[in-house]
Structure formats: structure tokens, C-alpha cells
Design a protein around this motif. Structure first.
Motif, PDB file in Angstrom:
ATOM      1  N   LEU A  70      -7.539  15.063  18.435  1.00 48.71           N
ATOM      2  CA  LEU A  70      -7.067  14.543  17.161  1.00 48.71           C
ATOM      3  C   LEU A  70      -7.058  13.024  17.165  1.00 48.71           C
ATOM      4  N   LEU A  71      -7.372  12.459  16.009  1.00 52.17           N
ATOM      5  CA  LEU A  71      -7.225  11.026  15.808  1.00 52.17           C
ATOM      6  C   LEU A  71      -6.311  10.848  14.601  1.00 52.17           C
ATOM      7  N   LEU A  72      -5.096  10.364  14.852  1.00 57.89           N
ATOM      8  CA  LEU A  72      -4.118  10.161  13.788  1.00 57.89           C
ATOM      9  C   LEU A  72      -4.178   8.709  13.327  1.00 57.89           C
ATOM     10  N   VAL A  73      -4.312   8.514  12.020  1.00 52.29           N
ATOM     11  CA  VAL A  73      -4.499   7.169  11.480  1.00 52.29           C
ATOM     12  C   VAL A  73      -3.553   6.953  10.299  1.00 52.29           C
ATOM     13  N   LYS A  90     -17.663   9.370   8.829  1.00 46.73           N
ATOM     14  CA  LYS A  90     -18.854   9.537   9.666  1.00 46.73           C
ATOM     15  C   LYS A  90     -18.478  10.137  11.018  1.00 46.73           C
ATOM     16  N   LEU A  91     -17.388   9.652  11.609  1.00 48.00           N
ATOM     17  CA  LEU A  91     -16.919  10.166  12.893  1.00 48.00           C
ATOM     18  C   LEU A  91     -16.543  11.644  12.765  1.00 48.00           C
ATOM     19  N   LYS A  98     -15.376  19.096  17.643  1.00 50.75           N
ATOM     20  CA  LYS A  98     -14.497  18.663  18.723  1.00 50.75           C
ATOM     21  C   LYS A  98     -13.267  17.906  18.240  1.00 50.75           C
ATOM     22  N   LEU A  99     -13.421  17.217  17.116  1.00 54.25           N
ATOM     23  CA  LEU A  99     -12.392  16.270  16.680  1.00 54.25           C
ATOM     24  C   LEU A  99     -11.942  16.548  15.247  1.00 54.25           C
ATOM     25  N   ILE A 199     -13.840  11.351  22.912  1.00 50.37           N
ATOM     26  CA  ILE A 199     -14.245  12.579  22.219  1.00 50.37           C
ATOM     27  C   ILE A 199     -15.206  13.395  23.068  1.00 50.37           C
ATOM     28  N   GLU A 200     -16.140  12.709  23.686  1.00 51.05           N
ATOM     29  CA  GLU A 200     -17.185  13.387  24.438  1.00 51.05           C
ATOM     30  C   GLU A 200     -16.770  13.770  25.861  1.00 51.05           C
ATOM     31  N   ALA A 201     -15.631  13.265  26.307  1.00 51.34           N
ATOM     32  CA  ALA A 201     -15.188  13.533  27.687  1.00 51.34           C
ATOM     33  C   ALA A 201     -14.921  15.024  27.903  1.00 51.34           C
TER      34      ALA A 201
END
Length: 201
Positions: A70-73, A90-91, A98-99, A199-201
Motif C-alpha cells: 500500500l501507498l498511503l498519500v 500511472k503507478l 501488487k500495489l 514494489i518490486e522487492a
């Protein structure tokens, strides 16, 4: 007889005027309420314990995102960083499997998110084609900070981080286990190399 009357008078006064805590200058009744609130927050020892309303007013359990990064913004519509919505979209499209990006409109900085939920939803859709989840406007800083952002910015709750948003479009990265991994300030763009690597890890 006088001593009995005096004791009765003192008890009546005590009921009308709460005792004060000498250390915090908070009436004990209020102090206990504050402790209860803190206790309730401490029970949320995982990001998956929180439920918030989405931009349409419907409750969403963050546990629905278990197993995803997760990306919290904290976002705003009238900020110099607002064009980051384009990269966020885009991301999201690039790493949708994955995200998940979770956007939290907030009016804490410069009054740059003054609109209603409908205003915010229309702005994001019409200007940036946003399809990732957006939530109702909350406070991410100060005395009225939402419990989610208290968790994100208190190391006693999240394990290591005390940094709260310094402006709009700060970012918190959560791994697939629900652990807070990294805080990114506003200037770090969504497609930054370090975010991609996480993200890719």
C-alpha cells in the motif's frame, strides 16, 4: 454534629467540581476519558484494524487490502504537488496486481483541499482520471489527527516512525504484511526509483 455537616458539604462540592490532575491540569473525569481514547487507539496495533469511509461515504475496512503493498498519500486539489495525481495513477495502473494506492484528502496545509467529497471526486476524475481508492477528507496533523495517521506517525504504534506529514502528498509505504516500511516527503515523486524498488522487492 458540625463535623458531619462539614463532611456532607465537602462531598456535595466534590460532586459538582471534579478533582484535577496536578500534572496535566485536566479534570480527572476528562483525563480518564482521554486515557480511554488513547487506549482505544493502542488497540489498533495493525493498519488492518482501521475502517474509514471512502469518498462515497461507504465504510471500507483496510483489512480488505491484506496481502497487497500500500501507498498511503495525503492529497489536496489546490497544491503545487497536485500534478502528482498523474504519476500516482500511472503507478497504480502499472503495478495494480501488487500495489494499491490509498488517497486521503486533507485540508491541513494552506487550506488547499476546501471542497466537498463530490468536489474532490469530480476533480480527480475529470483532471487526472483517478481510479485508485480515494477516501473522505480527514485531518492528518494536529490535535484532530485521524487515528490512522496517529498510527502512521507514532513509533509506539507502528514500531519505528514518528514522522507525520509536513505538507500535502507525503507518502507512507506499507508492505504486504501490513508493516510500515518507509516514509516519503512530498517532493519524492510517485514513480521514484526507491518506491519502484519497494514494489518490486
Amino acid at each position: 454534629m458540625k463535623s458531619i455537616f462539614l463532611a456532607f458539604a465537602i462531598s456535595v462540592v466534590a460532586l459538582q467540581f471534579p478533582l484535577w490532575n496536578s500534572q496535566s491540569n485536566i479534570p480527572l473525569n476528562d483525563h480518564n476519558m482521554a486515557n480511554n481514547s488513547i487506549g482505544a487507539l493502542l488497540e489498533n496495533n495493525s493498519i488492518y484494524d482501521f475502517t474509514l469511509n471512502n469518498i462515497d461515504g461507504k465504510p471500507v475496512k483496510l483489512s480488505e487490502y491484506k496481502g497487497k503493498k500500500l501507498l498511503l498519500v495525503n492529497v489536496a486539489s489546490k497544491c503545487g504537488y497536485t500534478p502528482q495525481y498523474e504519476e500516482l495513477q500511472k503507478l497504480y495502473e502499472t503495478y495494480k496486481g501488487k500495489l494499491t494506492i490509498l488517497a486521503f484528502p486533507a485540508n491541513n496545509f494552506g487550506g488547499q483541499e476546501p471542497g466537498t467529497s463530490e468536489d474532490i471526486k469530480s476533480f480527480c476524475s475529470e483532471n487526472y482520471g483517478v481510479t485508485f481508492p480515494i477516501f473522505e477528507k480527514i485531518s492528518v496533523k494536529g490535535v484532530d489527527k485521524h487515528p490512522l495517521y496517529r498510527w502512521l506517525s507514532d513509533k509506539k504504534l507502528n514500531g519505528w516512525n514518528n514522522e507525520e506529514p509536513s505538507w500535502n502528498f507525503c507518502k507512507y509505504f506499507i508492505n504486504e504484511k501490513g508493516e510500515l516500511v518507509k516514509f516519503f516527503p512530498s517532493k519524492v515523486k510517485p514513480m521514484d526509483k526507491e518506491i519502484i524498488e519497494l514494489i518490486e522487492a
